[in-house]
Write an enzyme that holds these catalytic residues in place. Structure first.
Site, PDB file in Angstrom:
ATOM      1  N   SER A 131       0.813  -1.202   0.000  1.00  9.83           N
ATOM      2  CA  SER A 131       0.000   0.000   0.000  1.00  9.83           C
ATOM      3  C   SER A 131       0.852   1.259   0.000  1.00  9.83           C
ATOM      4  O   SER A 131       1.879   1.336   0.680  1.00  9.83           O
ATOM      5  CB  SER A 131      -0.930  -0.021   1.215  1.00  9.83           C
ATOM      6  OG  SER A 131      -1.214   1.296   1.637  1.00  9.83           O
ATOM      7  N   LYS A 132       0.398   2.205  -0.768  1.00 14.56           N
ATOM      8  CA  LYS A 132       1.107   3.457  -0.882  1.00 14.56           C
ATOM      9  C   LYS A 132       1.160   4.178   0.471  1.00 14.56           C
ATOM     10  O   LYS A 132       2.116   4.880   0.774  1.00 14.56           O
ATOM     11  CB  LYS A 132       0.395   4.332  -1.915  1.00 14.56           C
ATOM     12  CG  LYS A 132       1.248   5.479  -2.334  1.00 14.56           C
ATOM     13  CD  LYS A 132       1.089   5.814  -3.800  1.00 14.56           C
ATOM     14  CE  LYS A 132       2.003   6.953  -4.176  1.00 14.56           C
ATOM     15  NZ  LYS A 132       3.416   6.674  -4.158  1.00 14.56           N
ATOM     16  N   ARG A 133       0.122   3.947   1.259  1.00 14.37           N
ATOM     17  CA  ARG A 133       0.060   4.612   2.566  1.00 14.37           C
ATOM     18  C   ARG A 133       1.253   4.278   3.448  1.00 14.37           C
ATOM     19  O   ARG A 133       1.654   5.054   4.301  1.00 14.37           O
ATOM     20  CB  ARG A 133      -1.227   4.206   3.291  1.00 14.37           C
ATOM     21  CG  ARG A 133      -2.351   5.202   3.087  1.00 14.37           C
ATOM     22  CD  ARG A 133      -3.451   4.947   4.061  1.00 14.37           C
ATOM     23  NE  ARG A 133      -3.929   3.570   3.929  1.00 14.37           N
ATOM     24  CZ  ARG A 133      -4.434   2.864   4.924  1.00 14.37           C
ATOM     25  NH1 ARG A 133      -4.524   3.393   6.123  1.00 14.37           N
ATOM     26  NH2 ARG A 133      -4.850   1.628   4.731  1.00 14.37           N
ATOM     27  N   TYR A 134       1.783   3.078   3.269  1.00 12.95           N
ATOM     28  CA  TYR A 134       2.943   2.688   4.074  1.00 12.95           C
ATOM     29  C   TYR A 134       4.254   2.974   3.355  1.00 12.95           C
ATOM     30  O   TYR A 134       5.305   2.467   3.732  1.00 12.95           O
ATOM     31  CB  TYR A 134       2.875   1.199   4.416  1.00 12.95           C
ATOM     32  CG  TYR A 134       1.743   0.860   5.348  1.00 12.95           C
ATOM     33  CD1 TYR A 134       1.851   1.099   6.714  1.00 12.95           C
ATOM     34  CD2 TYR A 134       0.564   0.326   4.860  1.00 12.95           C
ATOM     35  CE1 TYR A 134       0.812   0.798   7.572  1.00 12.95           C
ATOM     36  CE2 TYR A 134      -0.489   0.018   5.718  1.00 12.95           C
ATOM     37  CZ  TYR A 134      -0.353   0.256   7.067  1.00 12.95           C
ATOM     38  OH  TYR A 134      -1.381  -0.044   7.908  1.00 12.95           O
ATOM     39  N   GLY A 135       4.138   3.725   2.264  1.00  7.56           N
ATOM     40  CA  GLY A 135       5.360   4.081   1.558  1.00  7.56           C
ATOM     41  C   GLY A 135       5.857   3.003   0.600  1.00  7.56           C
ATOM     42  O   GLY A 135       6.990   3.074   0.130  1.00  7.56           O
TER      43      GLY A 135
END
Ligand code: GLU
Length: 480
Positions: free
Chosen positions: A253-257
């Site tokens: 996920s992009k949220r976790y980089g």
């Protein structure tokens, strides 16, 4: 046999993430393998989530990935428009058709009423489900209210009993009690459809034969089949692709980089390696082969090779694979790609072609280059302990002797070529009775400050140039 038509249908919410790229790739490959058509459709009906510029980013990512589409917003096609926000009138027309068929109904419930009902359900520990409150409003009355300007949505009228199901290539027949499904909104108050409605209308109108998308849509697919049935439309073949995981515990996920496709390109991964790697995240050729070009995948990709358990994105495996691709690059291509990274590290002034020769076999990812070559621009700090090498039988004491011996030899070299440095130094060492390693190891440390470098003492001395080599040598000797 009907022509195979597949589509990739991203929402313009940012960069193409790797799960999205995999869906795009499989969708593309399936169409190519079957001599069909691959369509790009932009699903922008959730305008709150839309990121400016994201549509152009999608075109660019598809282009960079080499996934050429036969129809799409920027290339045209017979079934356009291919951007959902430009298909408003169609959704409206079909939503009202469904209302006439009894499979949908206008709903006037206010946000307050819905919020209250949601809270009440939550208080009882239940998941909120719309209570069909507006289903019983006679249609002509509803139409009058709409004509008078009252805001409304159109909801799907889901049967309250019986089973609702659908077939998926990977997951087989999936069935749920219809009563567990919610009367979702199909057409929002702003006149735009929800995904739940638009995907069905568009897949039908665009003649899509195979729908490939993430497993997050598995639970809603029974509702989509109810819509196909209500319209009397032929259903597509569904292939729900398992999620791509970062590890055992969470989704990529992009949220976790986690990196997007473009991030990987920027970090210096090769397109072909990424595509090869992504192709194998959930698909296998059912033999040991690991390396495939996109063209080869187009010949062999099949649904039988898909795996239904989640795939794990192992970045080390990607690094390894990328390294294999880098080593196989023609030298000129490697050089072209490496040069900007050399420049970034501030070593553009050295013989970069020679440096590239030394680096190609050691490069896994281009983005690693600056850290590996920066020492040529700037002498790193190092500890005299670095001279200690058991096998070479060297330490700071040996180094002191060796460097004192080799300094005038280097000073005496006229033409500073790699071959000359090599020949002169080797001849001098042979005469001195010292072991090669006892001179070359300390020399390399003294001018690079590193235990591991691309190339040995001769290559580094050559790349640094005579002045810089002697300058570093003096400084290191002073430290001993
Ligand atoms: N717009 C959806 C998404 O980006 C696509 C799902 C589908 O392929 O039907 O997740």
């Amino acid at each position: 046999m009907k022509e195979v038509r597949t589509r990739f249908a991203p929402s313009p919410t940012g960069y193409l993430h790797l799960g999205g790229l995999r869906t795009a790739l499989y969708t593309y490959l399936y169409a190519r393998r079957n001599g069909g058509k691959f369509i790009l459709r932009i699903e922008d009906t959730d305008q709150e989530r839309e990121v400016p510029g994201a549509v152009d980013m999608i075109y660019q990512s598809m282009h960079l990935a080499g996934l050429t589409y036969d129809e799409g917003p920027d290339v045209g096609g017979e079934y356009g428009p291919y951007i959902q926000s430009q298909r408003r009138d169609l959704y409206k027309e079909y939503a009202w058709k469904l209302v006439e068929l009894g499979a949908a109904y206008p709903c006037f419930c206010t946000r307050e009423r819905l919020d209250e009902a949601r809270k009440a359900a939550e208080a009882k520990g239940e998941t909120f489900k719309y209570d069909k409150h507006c289903l019983h409003i006679p249609l002509d009355e509803a139409k009058k209210r709409i004509a008078a300007g009252e805001p409304f949505v159109i909801r799907q009228n889901i049967p309250t009993e019986g089973k609702c199901g659908f077939d998926d290539v990977l997951f087989g027949h999936i069935e749920v009690d219809c009563a567990t499904l919610d009367d979702n909104v199909l057409l929002k108050a702003d006149g735009l459809p929800t995904y739940n409605f638009a995907n069905v209308v568009d897949d039908h109108l665009m003649g899509i034969t195979h729908v490939m998308r993430g497993t997050e849509y598995l639970s809603s697919s029974p509702k989509y089949d109810l819509l196909y049935d209500a319209f009397g439309w032929e259903k597509p073949v569904y292939v729900h692709l398992p999620v791509v995981m970062k590890d055992q515990t969470r989704k990529l996920s992009k949220r976790y980089g986690d990196p997007s496709f473009e991030d990987l390109l920027h970090q210096g991964y090769l397109r072909d390696a990424i595509i090869n790697f992504i192709a194998l995240l959930g698909w296998s050729p059912r033999n040991d082969r690991e390396f495939f070009t996109l063209e080869e995948l187009e010949q062999i990709f099949d649904l039988e090779g898909l795996n239904k358990s989640p795939a794990i994105f192992d970045v080390n495996k990607l690094r390894w694979m990328n390294g294999e691709y880098v080593r196989k690059l023609p030298f000129e291509e490697y050089y072209r790609l490496a040069l900007p990274w050399f420049e970034k590290a501030g070593v553009g002034h050295v013989d970069t072609r020679r440096l590239a020769e030394l680096m190609q076999g050691r490069t896994e990812v281009f983005g690693d280059i600056p850290d590996m070559v920066r020492f040529l621009a700037e002498m790193p700090e190092f500890d005299n302990e670095l001279y200690t090498h058991k096998k070479m039988k060297t330490d700071a004491e040996v180094a002191k002797k060796a460097l004192t011996f080799i300094k005038p030899v280097l000073e005496g070299i006229g033409e500073w070529t790699e071959a000359n440095i090599h020949d002169v130094v080797m001849a001098a060492v042979a005469e001195s009775g010292m072991k090669n390693g006892q001179v070359l190891w300390p020399l390399r440390i003294a001018i690079s400050g590193l235990a591991s470098t691309p190339g040995g003492a001769f290559e580094i001395a050559y790349l640094l140039g005579k002045d810089e080599t002697l300058k570093r040598l003096n400084a290191s000797m002073a430290k001993l």
